[in-house]
Design a protein around this motif. Structure first.
Motif, PDB file in Angstrom:
ATOM      1  N   ILE A 137       0.838  -1.205   0.000  1.00 29.08           N
ATOM      2  CA  ILE A 137       0.000   0.000   0.000  1.00 29.08           C
ATOM      3  C   ILE A 137       0.873   1.255   0.000  1.00 29.08           C
ATOM      4  N   PHE A 138       1.940   1.225   0.785  1.00 32.63           N
ATOM      5  CA  PHE A 138       2.834   2.379   0.898  1.00 32.63           C
ATOM      6  C   PHE A 138       3.382   2.782  -0.471  1.00 32.63           C
ATOM      7  N   GLY A 139       3.813   1.804  -1.257  1.00 31.90           N
ATOM      8  CA  GLY A 139       4.380   2.104  -2.561  1.00 31.90           C
ATOM      9  C   GLY A 139       3.391   2.810  -3.470  1.00 31.90           C
ATOM     10  N   GLN A 140       2.144   2.359  -3.462  1.00 32.49           N
ATOM     11  CA  GLN A 140       1.129   2.989  -4.304  1.00 32.49           C
ATOM     12  C   GLN A 140       0.808   4.401  -3.823  1.00 32.49           C
ATOM     13  N   LYS A 141       0.687   4.562  -2.505  1.00 31.40           N
ATOM     14  CA  LYS A 141       0.375   5.888  -1.964  1.00 31.40           C
ATOM     15  C   LYS A 141       1.518   6.873  -2.229  1.00 31.40           C
ATOM     16  N   ALA A 142       2.752   6.391  -2.141  1.00 41.58           N
ATOM     17  CA  ALA A 142       3.893   7.273  -2.375  1.00 41.58           C
ATOM     18  C   ALA A 142       3.866   7.828  -3.796  1.00 41.58           C
ATOM     19  N   ILE A 143       3.441   7.002  -4.758  1.00 38.44           N
ATOM     20  CA  ILE A 143       3.320   7.478  -6.139  1.00 38.44           C
ATOM     21  C   ILE A 143       2.237   8.543  -6.246  1.00 38.44           C
ATOM     22  N   PHE A 144       1.047   8.240  -5.716  1.00 36.92           N
ATOM     23  CA  PHE A 144      -0.070   9.192  -5.810  1.00 36.92           C
ATOM     24  C   PHE A 144       0.255  10.499  -5.095  1.00 36.92           C
ATOM     25  N   GLU A 145       0.804  10.385  -3.903  1.00 39.19           N
ATOM     26  CA  GLU A 145       1.046  11.592  -3.112  1.00 39.19           C
ATOM     27  C   GLU A 145       2.281  12.348  -3.602  1.00 39.19           C
ATOM     28  N   GLY A 146       3.210  11.637  -4.241  1.00 37.71           N
ATOM     29  CA  GLY A 146       4.303  12.318  -4.918  1.00 37.71           C
ATOM     30  C   GLY A 146       3.788  13.159  -6.079  1.00 37.71           C
ATOM     31  N   LEU A 147       2.837  12.603  -6.834  1.00 34.56           N
ATOM     32  CA  LEU A 147       2.207  13.367  -7.910  1.00 34.56           C
ATOM     33  C   LEU A 147       1.468  14.584  -7.356  1.00 34.56           C
ATOM     34  N   ALA A 148       0.801  14.391  -6.227  1.00 34.80           N
ATOM     35  CA  ALA A 148       0.089  15.508  -5.608  1.00 34.80           C
ATOM     36  C   ALA A 148       1.065  16.603  -5.182  1.00 34.80           C
ATOM     37  N   ALA A 149       2.198  16.204  -4.609  1.00 34.44           N
ATOM     38  CA  ALA A 149       3.201  17.190  -4.193  1.00 34.44           C
ATOM     39  C   ALA A 149       3.735  17.960  -5.403  1.00 34.44           C
ATOM     40  N   PHE A 150       3.964  17.246  -6.509  1.00 34.35           N
ATOM     41  CA  PHE A 150       4.424  17.902  -7.730  1.00 34.35           C
ATOM     42  C   PHE A 150       3.378  18.901  -8.231  1.00 34.35           C
ATOM     43  N   GLY A 151       2.106  18.519  -8.120  1.00 35.13           N
ATOM     44  CA  GLY A 151       1.021  19.425  -8.501  1.00 35.13           C
ATOM     45  C   GLY A 151       0.997  20.676  -7.647  1.00 35.13           C
ATOM     46  N   TYR A 152       1.236  20.521  -6.341  1.00 36.67           N
ATOM     47  CA  TYR A 152       1.305  21.695  -5.463  1.00 36.67           C
ATOM     48  C   TYR A 152       2.434  22.625  -5.899  1.00 36.67           C
ATOM     49  N   LEU A 153       3.596  22.048  -6.258  1.00 39.54           N
ATOM     50  CA  LEU A 153       4.727  22.871  -6.697  1.00 39.54           C
ATOM     51  C   LEU A 153       4.379  23.646  -7.964  1.00 39.54           C
ATOM     52  N   LEU A 154       3.699  22.993  -8.917  1.00 41.12           N
ATOM     53  CA  LEU A 154       3.307  23.669 -10.148  1.00 41.12           C
ATOM     54  C   LEU A 154       2.359  24.827  -9.881  1.00 41.12           C
ATOM     55  N   LYS A 155       1.568  24.697  -8.833  1.00 42.54           N
ATOM     56  CA  LYS A 155       0.627  25.761  -8.471  1.00 42.54           C
ATOM     57  C   LYS A 155       1.269  26.821  -7.578  1.00 42.54           C
ATOM     58  N   GLY A 156       2.540  26.645  -7.247  1.00 38.51           N
ATOM     59  CA  GLY A 156       3.203  27.606  -6.378  1.00 38.51           C
ATOM     60  C   GLY A 156       2.918  27.411  -4.904  1.00 38.51           C
ATOM     61  N   GLN A 157       2.345  26.263  -4.560  1.00 39.23           N
ATOM     62  CA  GLN A 157       1.994  25.993  -3.150  1.00 39.23           C
ATOM     63  C   GLN A 157       3.118  25.169  -2.500  1.00 39.23           C
ATOM     64  N   ARG A 158       4.246  25.829  -2.292  1.00 36.88           N
ATOM     65  CA  ARG A 158       5.418  25.139  -1.773  1.00 36.88           C
ATOM     66  C   ARG A 158       5.189  24.574  -0.377  1.00 36.88           C
ATOM     67  N   ASP A 159       4.434  25.299   0.457  1.00 36.26           N
ATOM     68  CA  ASP A 159       4.181  24.820   1.825  1.00 36.26           C
ATOM     69  C   ASP A 159       3.414  23.499   1.808  1.00 36.26           C
ATOM     70  N   SER A 160       2.463  23.379   0.904  1.00 34.04           N
ATOM     71  CA  SER A 160       1.687  22.137   0.812  1.00 34.04           C
ATOM     72  C   SER A 160       2.552  20.997   0.282  1.00 34.04           C
ATOM     73  N   ALA A 161       3.394  21.301  -0.705  1.00 33.46           N
ATOM     74  CA  ALA A 161       4.302  20.271  -1.223  1.00 33.46           C
ATOM     75  C   ALA A 161       5.244  19.793  -0.126  1.00 33.46           C
ATOM     76  N   HIS A 162       5.745  20.730   0.656  1.00 33.98           N
ATOM     77  CA  HIS A 162       6.644  20.373   1.758  1.00 33.98           C
ATOM     78  C   HIS A 162       5.903  19.566   2.820  1.00 33.98           C
ATOM     79  N   ALA A 163       4.592  19.855   3.010  1.00 32.57           N
ATOM     80  CA  ALA A 163       3.795  19.134   4.004  1.00 32.57           C
ATOM     81  C   ALA A 163       3.691  17.649   3.660  1.00 32.57           C
ATOM     82  N   VAL A 164       3.643  17.321   2.359  1.00 29.44           N
ATOM     83  CA  VAL A 164       3.610  15.917   1.952  1.00 29.44           C
ATOM     84  C   VAL A 164       4.895  15.219   2.411  1.00 29.44           C
ATOM     85  N   TRP A 165       6.025  15.851   2.144  1.00 28.49           N
ATOM     86  CA  TRP A 165       7.307  15.294   2.580  1.00 28.49           C
ATOM     87  C   TRP A 165       7.355  15.165   4.095  1.00 28.49           C
ATOM     88  N   LYS A 166       6.883  16.188   4.799  1.00 26.22           N
ATOM     89  CA  LYS A 166       6.914  16.153   6.259  1.00 26.22           C
ATOM     90  C   LYS A 166       6.015  15.056   6.804  1.00 26.22           C
TER      91      LYS A 166
END
Length: 331
Positions: free
Chosen positions: A257-286
């Motif tokens: 499950i972890f591997g699949q979620k990491a892919i989805f949430e990595g994509l979400a973090a990349f989407g936050y970066l494209l939108k300029g939402q660096r804090d949200s992208a960093h929150a995924v990593w945190k």
């Protein structure tokens, strides 16, 4: 033993208390308690002066949602048959508490139940937290009838039924007190967010059922402690979701499950970066790094039973973002 206690957790919520407590007092039959998480505003003064009929449990520090309820309810252990846990920012309706308890008394096989939860900001709409009943997909992503991700439906009576669900919302639910203590309440490592889902998963794996009744309606303001779009909330949701899976699945299943979620949430973090939402992208990593820092504190359980999830979606992330299924009826 008394029948039921309505228990509200408060932390620096003076404005919420003044706004919502009069309605709770007016429409409630059972004993009212407020657990105060060492508020630094004038919450306790307001309770003592304006609501003398409400009993107050004062804690020594802010233990969060999970620890606050655990600490407070420990002081009520053995005194009540049922607890109704209610957020401080919820507007209730006539007979709400009696009808919630009646659901459990009529349906003895259920351990907990939530009402229909609509938005206090726009009462035509379902609320984000719980809505018309909560479910989990195969990756433990929560979704609701009436709310999938950030899309909410208008209430047209489509969820006025009673049914079994995967989890009950922490905004408002009734639970048998003996089971709350038997399962040692909420996991205090979570601090806040997803602890009620974790408790429901643990109870369901031991054969207990969770319920929803659309015959009771409450209105939830939401965002009183952390705004829904808060990076901190995103971080806690990701960390605690991983912790919940780690606790309740086998090690091999967790990593799948972890591997699949990491892919989805990595994509979400990349989407936050494209939108300029660096804090949200960093929150995924945190969220991920926070889970690994705390992983040894979360004990993996060996459940005696494996309760299948009840909802129609196996992968709600894919259904919503890639297949365009925005409503529960589309799943």
């Amino acid at each position: 033993m008394k029948h039921c206690a309505i228990v509200i957790l408060n932390y620096n919520g003076a404005e919420m208390l003044k706004r919502f407590l009069p309605g709770v007092v007016e429409h409630s039959t059972f004993d009212l308690w407020v657990i105060d998480n060492a508020s630094q505003d004038d919450s306790v003064v307001i309770l003592e002066q304006e609501f003398p009929q409400i009993s107050v449990i004062r804690l020594s520090q802010n233990f969060g949602y999970a620890g606050g309820y655990n600490q407070g309810l420990e002081q009520l252990k053995g005194d009540y048959q049922y607890y109704i846990l209610l957020n401080s920012d919820v507007e209730v309706t006539s007979h709400w508490d009696q009808d919630l308890v009646q659901f459990l008394e009529t349906n003895r096989q259920f351990a907990a139940a939530q009402p229909k939860i609509l938005s206090a900001k726009d009462k035509r709409l379902f609320d984000y937290a719980g809505a018309g009943g909560g479910f989990l997909d195969h990756l433990f992503y929560p979704y609701c009838r009436g709310r999938i991700w950030n899309e909410v439906e208008e209430d047209q009576g489509q969820y006025d039924d009673d049914l079994e669900v995967d989890w009950t919302s922490g905004a408002c639910f009734v639970i048998k007190s003996d089971l709350f203590h038997q399962f040692q309440g909420f996991d205090e490592h979570f601090f806040a967010h997803m602890e009620e889902i974790d408790l429901c998963v643990r109870m369901r794996q031991e054969g207990f059922r969770m319920g929803y009744t659309g015959k009771v309606t409450v209105y939830h303001l939401g965002g009183a402690t952390l705004d829904r779009s808060s990076p901190r909330k995103l971080e806690l949701n990701i960390r605690n979701n991983l912790a919940m899976i780690y606790k309740n699945e086998s090690r091999s299943r967790f990593w799948w499950i972890f591997g699949q979620k990491a892919i989805f949430e990595g994509l979400a973090a990349f989407g936050y970066l494209l939108k300029g939402q660096r804090d949200s992208a960093h929150a995924v990593w945190k969220g991920y790094s926070g889970f690994f820092k705390m992983r040894n504190e979360f004990l993996q359980r060996s459940a005696t039973k494996k309760a299948p999830f009840l909802g129609p979606s196996k992968y709600v992330f894919l259904d919503f973002f890639f297949r365009g299924k925005k409503k529960f009826s589309d799943l």
